[in-house]
Design an enzyme around this catalytic site. Structure first.
Site, PDB file in Angstrom:
ATOM      1  NE  ARG A  95      -5.413  -0.110   4.085  1.00 25.96           N
ATOM      2  CZ  ARG A  95      -4.417   0.548   3.509  1.00 25.96           C
ATOM      3  NH1 ARG A  95      -4.518   1.869   3.327  1.00 25.96           N
ATOM      4  NH2 ARG A  95      -3.327  -0.081   3.117  1.00 25.96           N
ATOM      5  CE  LYS A 152      -3.289  -2.352   7.861  1.00 27.85           C
ATOM      6  NZ  LYS A 152      -3.707  -3.555   7.104  1.00 27.85           N
ATOM      7  CG  HIS A 200     -10.454  -4.480   3.361  1.00 28.81           C
ATOM      8  ND1 HIS A 200     -10.018  -3.385   4.075  1.00 28.81           N
ATOM      9  CD2 HIS A 200      -9.348  -5.008   2.780  1.00 28.81           C
ATOM     10  CE1 HIS A 200      -8.707  -3.259   3.934  1.00 28.81           C
ATOM     11  NE2 HIS A 200      -8.276  -4.238   3.157  1.00 28.81           N
ATOM     12  NE  ARG A 210      -7.668  -1.807   0.271  1.00 28.91           N
ATOM     13  CZ  ARG A 210      -6.639  -0.966   0.114  1.00 28.91           C
ATOM     14  NH1 ARG A 210      -6.872   0.276  -0.313  1.00 28.91           N
ATOM     15  NH2 ARG A 210      -5.402  -1.340   0.377  1.00 28.91           N
ATOM     16  CG  HIS A 260      -0.789  -2.499  -0.490  1.00 26.32           C
ATOM     17  ND1 HIS A 260      -1.145  -3.516  -1.352  1.00 26.32           N
ATOM     18  CD2 HIS A 260      -1.823  -2.393   0.393  1.00 26.32           C
ATOM     19  CE1 HIS A 260      -2.327  -4.001  -1.018  1.00 26.32           C
ATOM     20  NE2 HIS A 260      -2.762  -3.327   0.032  1.00 26.32           N
ATOM     21  CE1 TYR A 285      19.822   3.850  -2.545  1.00 25.50           C
ATOM     22  CE2 TYR A 285      19.191   1.929  -1.245  1.00 25.50           C
ATOM     23  CZ  TYR A 285      20.132   2.875  -1.610  1.00 25.50           C
ATOM     24  OH  TYR A 285      21.377   2.857  -1.044  1.00 25.50           O
TER      25      TYR A 285
END
Length: 413
Positions: free
Chosen positions: A248, A275, A337, A340, A363, A373
């Site tokens: 970012r 973030k 941005h 990305r 993310h 998990y």
């Protein structure tokens, strides 16, 4: 038969002279005027405390500053409280405390305390954006209001001017930030209920828009445009660093030398700058390492890899690349941005595993159970993927990618 007290008159009070010892004049129903030997005349209200039943007295002030009629009104107010089993003196102390708390617990001051906690878990740029938005749009309307007096309609009214100018995304963010301030106020014992929970429902929802970006097959023209643009070497390096690391804007601009592990060819970004508030490791491609070598002499041994030209001890602004894209004629077509998005599209079209791509983009899986998990960061799988991406960028920069149907850069999304 109990003796009935004759009410006082102003004439009688004025005529009362000091004696060698203090003495009382009685008005009835507990109200007395203490005549001091010094000559001062003090109103007092005698009563029994509701809980302990102990006899006590409450001061109403000095005569003539507090007149006879004023003293009687104060007595009546105290008697109303006593009828409800409320101690007038305790009630008075509570009002003073509330008044003092109101002065130290305005929305602005509470928001400032919340922000000081909030900024420890977000990037510096994001924290500054939060404060600027409140400073610009909210504090002028409700900054001086005590947090205990704020109602839902107070908050809606404060945000309405932002809606009127059509900034619906800003409205959404402001409602979220106001709600966080009010939750903080509740959690710290300042208020019992949060009035801001549903204020967002009073406003139209913003239409979700994708970040302006381009397709991967338009990379050659982008690279040519930025290579020939009138920008500094440091800005060009920051553009390439952000493009190659898929980070970012703020994460890229605020990169520090002590976050780079040259032996492992890794960039370790601490959670405080991410973030999602999670540590993130970026495998560095040959191209990214080459950018670092170029920046070593340009950064002059400073803490930040991309130091500000005006304030060398601080990093370049996170909007530097965005401004460079606009100056290069790409305003409205591509934002920083969106770099990305170019990488994400290219990697997905090449067939790299989605989970590995998402890990590279830092993310967080929205599925809480799945996230619990699957804690892999796919670091080793990301190494060849990041090198593939760097090779694609290099090929685009050298013009070795064959262009098709590309008359001009077009908007995607």
């Amino acid at each position: 038969m109990a003796r009935k007290t004759k009410p006082l008159t102003d004439t009688e009070i004025k005529a009362a002279k000091p004696k060698d010892a203090d003495y009382q004049l009685y008005d009835g129903d507990g109200l007395t005027l203490l005549i001091k030997s010094s000559g001062s005349k003090l109103w007092q209200f005698r009563y029994y405390r509701p809980l302990t039943k102990q006899r006590t007295k409450q001061s109403f002030g000095a005569y003539p500053a507090v007149s006879l009629s004023d003293a009687r009104k104060l007595r009546a107010e105290s008697k109303v409280l006593l009828a409800k089993d409320i101690d007038p003196q305790e009630h008075q102390k509570e009002q003073v405390r509330n008044s003092q708390e109101a002065k130290t617990n305005t929305f602005l001051l509470v928001a400032e305390r919340w922000w000081n906690v909030k900024k420890t878990s977000v990037t510096e740029d994001y924290a500054d954006d939060i404060w600027r938005s409140l400073e610009r749009d909210i504090f002028p309307a409700i900054g001086d209001i005590s947090i205990t007096e704020i109602k839902a309609h107070t908050l809606v009214k404060a945000v309405q001017p932002v809606q009127a100018r059509g900034a619906l995304e800003t409205v959404r963010r402001l409602c979220q930030r106001i709600n966080e301030v009010m939750i903080y106020a509740q959690n710290t014992g300042l208020i019992d209920a949060v009035p801001s929970v549903n204020i967002g429902k009073a406003f139209e929802k913003p239409q979700k828009k994708n970040m302006p970006s381009i397709r991967p097959d338009q990379l050659p023209q982008l690279m040519h445009t930025m290579r020939t643009a009138s920008i500094s070497m440091s800005t060009r390096c920051l553009f390439m660093w952000q493009l190659l690391t898929i980070t970012r804007p703020a994460e890229a601009a605020e990169a520090r030398w002590d976050e780079i592990d040259f032996n492992a060819s890794e960039w370790k970004i601490p959670a405080a700058r991410m973030k999602m508030n999670r540590d993130h490791t970026v495998p560095l491609s040959d191209g990214a390492l080459a950018i670092l070598e170029m920046m070593k002499p340009l950064s002059g041994g400073r803490e930040f890899i991309f130091p500000s030209r005006i304030k060398p001890n601080q990093p370049m602004n996170s909007q530097t690349v965005n401004a460079a894209l606009k100056r290069a004629g790409l305003g409205g077509v591509l934002v920083s941005h969106g770099l990305r998005s170019i990488a994400s599209t290219a990697l997905n079209e090449e067939g790299f595993p989605p989970d590995v791509i998402e890990a590279a983009l830092a993310h967080v899986d929205k599925n809480e159970v799945r996230r619990a998990y699957n804690r892999s960061d796919y670091l080793e799988q990301r190494r060849p993927m990041m090198q593939w991406w760097a090779d694609l960028v290099k090929a685009a920069d050298s013009g070795s990618i064959v262009l098709t149907h590309l008359s001009k850069i077009r908007l995607v999304g």
